[in-house]
Scaffold this active site. Structure first.
Site, mmCIF file in Angstrom:
data_model
loop_
_atom_site.group_PDB
_atom_site.id
_atom_site.type_symbol
_atom_site.label_atom_id
_atom_site.label_comp_id
_atom_site.label_asym_id
_atom_site.label_seq_id
_atom_site.Cartn_x
_atom_site.Cartn_y
_atom_site.Cartn_z
ATOM 1 N N CYS A 87 0.833 -1.202 0.000
ATOM 2 C CA CYS A 87 0.000 0.000 0.000
ATOM 3 C C CYS A 87 0.873 1.260 0.000
ATOM 4 C CB CYS A 87 -0.976 -0.047 1.171
ATOM 5 S SG CYS A 87 -2.434 1.008 0.937
ATOM 6 N N HIS A 178 -3.678 -5.344 0.984
ATOM 7 C CA HIS A 178 -3.078 -5.761 2.258
ATOM 8 C C HIS A 178 -3.081 -7.290 2.371
ATOM 9 C CE1 HIS A 178 -2.600 -1.839 4.231
ATOM 10 N NE2 HIS A 178 -3.653 -1.486 3.516
ATOM 11 N N GLU A 180 -1.667 -9.018 4.580
ATOM 12 C CA GLU A 180 -1.551 -9.450 5.977
ATOM 13 C C GLU A 180 -2.893 -9.654 6.665
ATOM 14 O OE1 GLU A 180 -1.251 -4.881 6.135
ATOM 15 O OE2 GLU A 180 -0.814 -6.522 4.740
ATOM 16 N N SER A 232 1.845 -12.580 38.361
ATOM 17 C CA SER A 232 0.516 -11.983 38.469
ATOM 18 C C SER A 232 -0.594 -13.002 38.266
ATOM 19 C CB SER A 232 0.361 -10.870 37.432
ATOM 20 O OG SER A 232 0.317 -11.413 36.119
ATOM 21 N N GLY A 233 -0.263 -14.147 37.670
ATOM 22 C CA GLY A 233 -1.285 -15.112 37.300
ATOM 23 C C GLY A 233 -1.763 -14.924 35.884
ATOM 24 N N GLY A 234 -1.297 -13.856 35.212
ATOM 25 C CA GLY A 234 -1.619 -13.637 33.815
ATOM 26 C C GLY A 234 -0.758 -14.497 32.906
ATOM 27 N N SER A 237 3.512 -13.420 32.624
ATOM 28 C CA SER A 237 4.371 -13.752 33.764
ATOM 29 C C SER A 237 4.330 -15.247 34.067
ATOM 30 C CB SER A 237 3.978 -12.939 34.998
ATOM 31 O OG SER A 237 2.698 -13.300 35.478
ATOM 32 N N SER A 238 3.186 -15.890 33.834
ATOM 33 C CA SER A 238 3.073 -17.325 34.118
ATOM 34 C C SER A 238 3.946 -18.151 33.179
ATOM 35 C CB SER A 238 1.613 -17.775 34.002
ATOM 36 O OG SER A 238 0.800 -17.126 34.956
#
Length: 526
Positions: A87, A178, A180, A232-234, A237-238
């Site tokens: 583009c 596009h 993608e 954090s449990g997310g 980080s997990s």
């Protein structure tokens, strides 16, 4: 050493998507701002370069220009580094090398049928395996009218006589659509053709290879020293904890702080997973009282963020000192789950901008804590981290979890935060998530949650008048969280969730559904 495609960002909302699509073909990709000089690109030793789209016109004074030295880049074997302009990237490339770009009277936006003549497929590896008549996604105003010397058209649409071009003397290509986005039927094939057939990439970059390489890198860097990680449990980080434990074993020490702002059951779930399933050294502390006392009476969202962030740092440092006392020395490294989008936000091409809200990640600790950083995912996207989590046997309820802001429920309660309001929100949110899972909708949305509003409404329960809280439900679809559309959940489903919350959560008598997209709204309400 893996092959690499560099994506130059000209300001497109799809730039990250280009990089992700290239990676899906097994080729590592990196994003750099379009303002970077060709010498800096050359130092990355790319196998190819993709020029993204963008919102500017080549006639805008402030519009980004293409460095002509890009066409002088060579690979180690002396052959030119291939280029693909998408583009605006096509227009900038053509304009730079003598082509004519015309301003359009109106924007072409939406689906179009790509016409690839037989000789276009024969002349260009770009469209190998791409049938003529397939659908592509157009989103442009300006368009190419006269080609630079040595270029030829290899595809067109009904409204775009120049839909794709190539340089007959070098590996330089451009498309006006596009490839993608998912709306382009054979977009992945086109990008794979560019990366593999034109750039010669081997396609050996995979999440599994990343795990092996990062494991060795972490071991070599850390040696016999110790690492701490704020859990954090997310997802981020997990999975980082799982990777670091694989590499370091008992040299990893995780800290999990209960700030009183977690989702229902999260405090126990994280402990069960990382103490039980992974047998990690997990230090936990319940600092609910400290957080809620400091948040008492606070209604401004930025002030909430500041209080949560500063209090987290204070508690984190206390736990770090306890770990240091046990070890007899202070850990050397701090690990964080920083992702690639967090980094490219600071390097991508942007015009004037303002701070919308402070970043949710409260894991950014001050320099005076004096750690060396380990960020194993700083080159990865969220979906890649999820895949790595599954390879590392992180349980699906965690690895498939929706994003959750660092300040937690503090920014999902509009107005004052109290224990009573937190309890209401936890129950409403848990019902919403439970029903999404039960109806196989949870994995269909990027993020979903409940928000407790600072207003009350009149209702009727039985024969009695009620005057209780209003709760909003929010669910969005997205690729990377940068832009998002509201999720078009079935009306019957929303009605069922509403009935459950109103009947099962005393104190809430009205449910509303948020149908705002990002932009203009943000995903979180605060």
């Amino acid at each position: 050493m893996h092959d690499k495609i560099v994506v130059l960002d000209f300001g497109s909302q799809y730039t990250q998507l280009i990089a992700r699509r290239v990676r899906e073909t097994g080729v590592y990709s990196e994003i750099r701002p379009c303002t970077v000089e060709a010498d800096a690109i050359d130092a990355l030793n790319p196998s190819g370069v993709i020029l993204s789209g963008g919102p500017c016109s080549v006639y805008d004074e402030a519009g980004p220009a293409l460095d002509p030295a890009l066409l002088e880049l060579e690979r180690p074997d002396g052959t030119p580094v291939p280029l693909l302009g998408i583009c605006y990237g096509l227009q900038a490339m053509a304009h730079q090398f003598g082509g004519e770009v015309a301003r359009a009277d109106r924007r072409e936006f939406g689906r179009a049928q790509l016409q690839v003549p037989p000789d276009g497929q024969e002349k260009s590896l770009l469209f190998e395996g791409v049938p003529s008549g397939s659908t592509v996604w157009m989103s442009h105003s300006d368009h190419l009218t006269d080609l630079p010397d040595g270029y030829e058209v290899i595809a067109r649409t009904d409204n775009a006589p120049v839909a794709a071009v190539r340089d007959t003397d070098g590996p330089y290509y451009g498309v006006q659509f596009h490839p993608e986005v998912v709306h382009t039927d054979y977009g992945r094939q086109i990008l794979e053709n560019f990366a593999h057939a034109i750039c010669g990439c081997s396609g050996d970059w995979t999440p599994a290879s990343f795990v092996e390489e990062q494991t060795e890198t972490i071991r070599d860097r850390v040696g016999d020293r110790h690492v701490i990680l704020g859990l954090s449990g997310g997802v981020d980080s997990s999975v980082a904890a799982a990777l670091l434990q694989r590499a370091l074993g008992d040299q990893l020490h995780c800290i999990f702080v209960n700030n009183g702002l977690l989702r229902k059951g999260e405090w126990n779930q994280v402990q069960d997973t990382f103490r039980g399933h992974f047998e990690m050294d997990l230090r936990t502390t319940d600092a609910t009282d400290r957080f809620l006392e400091r948040l008492d009476g606070v209604t401004d969202p930025e002030e909430k963020r500041t209080i949560v962030g500063n209090t987290f740092i204070e508690v984190f440092e206390e736990q770090t000192e306890a770990i240091a006392a046990d070890l007899g020395h202070r850990p050397t490294y701090l690990a964080q789950g920083t992702l690639y989008p967090d980094l490219i936000e600071s390097v991508s091409f942007k015009g004037p901008s303002v701070t919308i809200k402070t970043h949710h990640n409260v894991g950014g600790l001050p320099e005076e804590l004096d750690f060396d950083l380990i960020e194993p995912f700083r080159e990865l996207f969220k979906d890649e981290v999820r895949e790595i989590g599954r390879l590392l046997d992180v349980p699906d309820p965690i690895v498939g979890r929706h994003p959750f802001p660092g300040p937690g429920l503090a920014i999902r309660i509009l107005g004052q935060i109290t224990r009573e309001r937190l309890a209401l929100l936890r129950e409403a949110d848990a019902i919403f998530i439970e029903e999404l899972r039960a109806n196989d909708l949870y994995d269909e949305v990027w993020q979903a949650f409940a928000v407790l509003l600072p207003v009350q409404a009149v209702g009727v329960m039985g024969d009695e008048r009620t005057y209780e809280n209003v709760c909003a439900l929010r669910a969005v679809t997205s690729v990377d969280g940068m832009t998002a559309d509201w999720a078009h959940l079935p009306h019957d489903f929303l009605g069922h969730v509403s009935n459950r919350i109103v009947n099962e959560v005393p104190g809430i008598n009205r449910i509303v559904y948020d149908v705002s997209s990002k932009p203009p709204a943000t995903i979180e309400w605060e």
